[in-house]
Every structure is written in structure tokens, then in C-alpha cells.
Design an enzyme around this catalytic site. Structure first.
Site, PDB file in Angstrom:
ATOM      1  N   LYS A 261      86.009   5.814 107.006  1.00  0.00           N
ATOM      2  CA  LYS A 261      84.656   5.861 106.720  1.00  0.00           C
ATOM      3  C   LYS A 261      84.603   6.326 105.301  1.00  0.00           C
ATOM      4  CE  LYS A 261      82.912   8.021 110.491  1.00  0.00           C
ATOM      5  NZ  LYS A 261      81.797   8.932 111.213  1.00  0.00           N
ATOM      6  N   ARG A 262      85.420   6.988 104.784  1.00  0.00           N
ATOM      7  CA  ARG A 262      85.298   7.556 103.522  1.00  0.00           C
ATOM      8  C   ARG A 262      85.648   6.065 102.560  1.00  0.00           C
ATOM      9  NH1 ARG A 262      89.249  10.183 101.737  1.00  0.00           N
ATOM     10  NH2 ARG A 262      90.487  10.349 103.819  1.00  0.00           N
TER      11      ARG A 262
END
Ligand code: GLU
Length: 514
Positions: A261-262
Site C-alpha cells: 500500500k505504501r
């Protein structure tokens, strides 16, 4: 099937067990999809369990987002925190009393022990292990066999202990996986199963809950393969029947790295909603990541089909077809599928799905009038053939809902107008002024009403036949006058939708501005 697993219910029960640690990960949908497909194939149940034992990473709004995004995808659960069920509660933080007796039993039987080592001591131990390049890794069992008093004498003591598994030398390292067959995992460490904050860790909670909730098949990501020996030990020690395991391949970026997700916005499920993907296209895409096209026997032999619904997927589902190799997350393929699904929607349905995006973009008010909705359907039919994302509709739809004197002409479109634009517009206006309006919905049938065929015929006669222009050049200034843009949905149909009055007003306005 092992002897002990035959004790499990004959109707499969599956679960997805996301942790509410932020925006739901696309992997949660992918995992739910495969769990649910198998559950439906077998006429079994699908449970949603919230694994919120990691309080440091807990995010309060995350659970609602998990519910909303999975519902949006149509991946509904039979039991869960919000819908209840016979094994409630389905949130681990509400089940703390459930885990206690299991921990007590493991402690009493000598399969688990208290550990009072402080975080600093553990960090130091790890650093020393690394520095000495020793082959020994993991917890050094300083606390094993010691009473609290004995341990308190030594450095690195904390008053509130954790509980660790005492991993034996003969831990089961091989298990049968529904996707991978015989699967080997590395020997585990003396895993913490109960934390100082009174919460179990994932490893204990997952085994206890899967057992208590009658889960027959544990379908989860491949990152849990290395944890499976710990879970098998817990099943063995506690005398519980083992479920079957299926470890799904991890989703990977085009450079083979794990989707995070980063780094990747597409790792967040809400991103797909925001970007205007249809849930049915995303479901089809997620299925294809680890599953081959559906093969069907037709009159001309077998045919492969990449485009299929959830129901078809569930109907054909077979573990042996799941590809264990890390699938590449290729958004180009999703874009292609999305366009395809958009074109297959009924116009009315597509208009309804576009509405929230149009409201968001300020093109339509939150509660549009019947007239506005009627017009939206007409415009939707025009843009449907080339629309790829629901988000891309706003710019195309806006010109049909702005007042004529508020239509903005793109500088880019104005710049490409040729010198003869004024002459073209004059000729068009003159010709169209002679074309009467539609009589309500009555089509005159004599070629003389404001219908797109008649508009086209009149303009063709005036611009192509009489002025001798090539159609491409003849209609460009009209398109800009009507839509404000260089590229627009079909021109004559647009003029019909806008009506005689607006169309002429727009042609005159551009003419006057030249
Ligand atoms: N809470 C775990 C996760 O979010 C679930 C793993 C499992 O399905 O066992 O990955």
C-alpha cells in the site's frame, strides 16, 4: 485428508480474516473471492472475521471500509461482525475470554511458557546473534523453566510476561496444500502466542477461532506458509481437528515485487472505487490473476473465455486449476475488462452508476430532476461505446448540462479553428434555422424535424455539398461550438439531445466570438 480432519463438518465453512490496519488491501478482496467461490461451489458458508489483535496497527475506520468495499464487490459473507451468526462475536477483540483457557491448557501441558524478557533484551540478543553470524536464531529460551522470581534476578526483566510456544525438535514442517500439494516450511521459532497487553497474537487466535467457528478450509496468502507449522502444532497440542490449507499466490507488481500500500495506490481497494472501475470487472480481473480462463465445450470443440461472472467462476471452481505462481498485477488488463463491462451494461444502469461521479464532479446536483436524468440517459448512450472508466465521463457529460452562455470553449479547441470557421458557422446557422423543432416527441417523418438524421443531412448539404468542404473540416467548428472541445461524443446526436434552441445559441455564440 488426515484422520483428525474427518471430524470436521461435511459442509465446507470458509473465512476471510482481514486485520483492520488501514485502507483495505486489494489482497483482502482477492482472498475473499477465492474463499467465497469455493464456499459457493460446495454449498458451504463464508465467514468474515475481523482480526484486530494487533492494537498498535489498529485503525478504527478500517473495519467499515472492509465491509463497504467487499459489499461493493458483491463478495457478501454469511456470518460476520455486522450480520451476526451462530459463532458470534466475529471480532477477535471481543473474544478475549475465549482464548484464555487455551493458553492455560498449553501452559499446564508444558507446550507453552512465560517469558519476561524486555524488548531491549530481545533486541540485544538478536543483534548478538547477527554479529556472531551464529546459525542459532530466534528466542534463546532464557525464561524457559524459570519461575518469575528466578527470572527477576537476571537482567532484561519486565514484570508482565508474554507466553511463548515451546517448539519441539520434531515440529511438523510438511503439510498438504490444496493448491501446492506437499508443502515444506522452515522450522519455527518459540513464537509468542499471548502478549503482555492481554491479547493473543494472530497465531493463537487464528487456530482457536478457526476451530471454534468450524472452519474447514483455511484459504490465505502464501506469506502464511511459514506459519503453518506453528498452527499445526497448536492443533496437535490442543487435540483439535486440522482444517485443509490453501495458500494463494501473492499478488506482484510488474517488477515482481510484492504489492504494498505504501508503494502502489492500486494496493488499496478504495482506489478502484475512486478510479471508476466496475466491481464486476475487478472481480473478474482478480479471479484471472490466479485462475485460467473458463473452458466450455461448444458445438465446435472447447472454447476458452476470460470474461466471466462471479457465479460462473464459482460454478467452475476447482483448486487444481489455481496457479501457485505469483500473478502479475497488470492494470492494463483491468482497464480492458472495465471497458468491456461498461459496454455490456444497460444504458439506464450505466447512467445510474455514473451519477455519483457526476455529482462529485459538480456536473449534476445530488438530486437531479427527471428531465436531467432523462438527458443523462441519452448522453450515456452516446458516450458508452468509448468509455473506459466511470471517472472519465464527467468531462464528456458536462457540456450537456451547462447553460449555453456558460459553456467554456477549450483554448486548445479554439486554437485549431481554421480561417473559414466563421463562414462554416454562418452557413450552418442559416441552414439549421430553417429546420423546425421536434414536435414534442413526435417525429415528423418528413425529414424536417430536429432529429440527428435530419440535422446531419442539412449540414452535409450546406457544408460538404455547397461549400465543398471535406466532412472532417466542415464539422470541426460545429463540434467546438456545441461541446467546447476538439473531441466530443457524436455531433449530430449531441445537437438533437441539446435541442434546437441550445444548439443554435451555441453556434451563434462561437460565431460571435470569432
Ligand atoms: N489477519 C490475517 C491477515 O490479515 C489473516 C491470515 C489468515 O487468513 O489466516 O493476513
Amino acid at each position: 485428508m488426515t484422520a483428525s480432519s474427518s471430524n470436521l463438518a461435511s459442509t465446507p465453512r470458509l473465512r476471510v480474516a482481514p486485520s483492520p490496519t488501514g485502507d483495505p488491501h486489494v489482497g483482502t478482496a482477492y482472498m475473499s473471492l477465492f474463499n467465497l467461490a469455493f464456499a459457493r461451489h460446495e454449498g458451504g458458508s463464508f465467514v468474515l472475521r475481523i482480526e484486530d489483535t494487533d492494537r498498535a496497527r489498529f485503525r478504527a475506520d478500517s473495519e467499515e471500509q472492509i465491509f463497504a468495499t467487499l459489499r461493493w464487490l458483491g463478495l457478501a459473507w454469511d456470518e460476520g461482525p455486522d450480520v451476526g451468526g451462530p459463532y458470534a462475536p466475529y471480532r477477535q477483540s471481543e473474544r478475549l475470554d475465549t482464548y484464555r483457557p487455551y493458553v492455560e491448557k498449553l501452559l499446564a501441558d508444558g507446550h507453552a511458557y512465560y517469558c519476561w524478557c524486555s524488548a531491549e533484551r530481545l533486541a540485544q540478543m538478536r543483534a548478538e546473534q547477527q554479529a556472531s553470524k551464529s546459525s542459532v536464531t530466534g528466542y534463546d529460551r532464557l525464561c524457559l523453566g524459570k519461575t518469575r522470581e528466578e527470572r527477576a534476578e537476571l537482567p532484561g526483566f519486565t514484570p508482565t510476561p508474554v507466553v511463548r510456544m515451546r517448539i519441539p525438535d520434531d515440529a511438523p514442517l510438511v503439510f498438504d496444500d490444496l493448491i501446492r500439494g506437499e508443502t515444506k516450511a522452515p522450522p519455527p521459532d518459540d513464537q509468542v502466542i499471548f502478549k503482555a497487553d492481554g491479547f493473543p497474537t494472530y497465531h493463537l487466535a487464528v487456530v482457536v477461532d478457526d476451530h471454534e467457528m468450524g472452519i474447514t478450509h483455511v484459504v490465505r496468502g502464501e506469506e502464511w506458509i511459514s506459519s503453518t507449522p506453528k498452527h499445526l502444532l497448536l492443533y496437535r497440542w490442543l487435540g483439535l481437528p486440522e482444517p485443509r490449507f490453501a495458500h494463494m499466490p501473492l499478488l506482484r507488481n510488474t517488477d515482481k515485487s510484492k504489492i504494498s500500500k505504501r508503494k502502489n495506490p492500486a494496493a488499496r481497494l478504495t482506489w478502484f472505487q475512486q478510479e471508476g472501475y466496475l466491481p464486476e470487472a475487478l472481480v473478474n480481473f482478480l479471479a484471472l490473476l490466479a485462475y485460467p480462463p473458463i473452458t466450455e465445450e461448444g458445438p465446435e470443440g472447447s472454447v476458452e473465455r476470460e470474461v466471466f461472472s462471479f457465479e460462473e467462476f464459482a460454478q467452475h471452481f476447482d483448486w487444481s486449476k489455481v496457479n501457485p505462481v505469483g500473478p502479475i498485477f497488470d492494470l492494463g488488463k483491468l482497464d480492458w475488462l472495465n471497458g468491456l463491462y461498461i459496454r455490456e451494461l444497460e444504458v439506464k444502469e450505466l447512467a445510474a452508476r455514473l451519477l455519483p461521479f457526476l455529482v462529485e464532479a459538480g456536473v449534476l446536483p445530488p438530486r437531479p430532476s427527471l428531465g436531467e436524468l432523462g438527458r443523462l440517459e441519452e448522453v450515456t448512450a452516446l458516450i458508452q461505446p468509448r468509455l473506459t472508466h466511470l471517472t472519465k465521463a464527467a468531462d464528456q457529460v458536462r457540456p450537456y448540462f451547462v447553460a449555453d452562455d456558460e459553456l467554456v470553449i477549450d483554448p486548445d479547441a479554439r486554437a485549431q479553428l481554421k480561417e473559414n470557421a466563421a463562414q462554416v458557422l454562418d452557413a450552418a446557422i442559416q441552414r439549421l434555422e430553417a429546420l423546425p423543432d421536434r414536435q414534442g416527441d413526435l417525429v415528423t417523418g418528413d425529414g424536417r424535424g430536429w432529429e440527428h438524421e435530419n440535422i446531419q443531412a442539412q449540414l452535409r448539404a450546406a457544408l460538404v455539398d455547397e461549400l465543398g468542404l471535406k466532412p472532417k473540416f466542415a464539422f470541426a467548428p460545429l463540434r467546438t461550438a456545441i461541446s467546447g472541445a476538439r473531441v466530443s461524443p457524436p455531433l449530430f446526436e449531441s445537437m438533437e439531445i441539446l435541442g434546437r434552441h441550445s444548439s443554435l445559441a451555441r453556434l451563434r455564440a462561437l460565431r460571435a466570438s470569432l
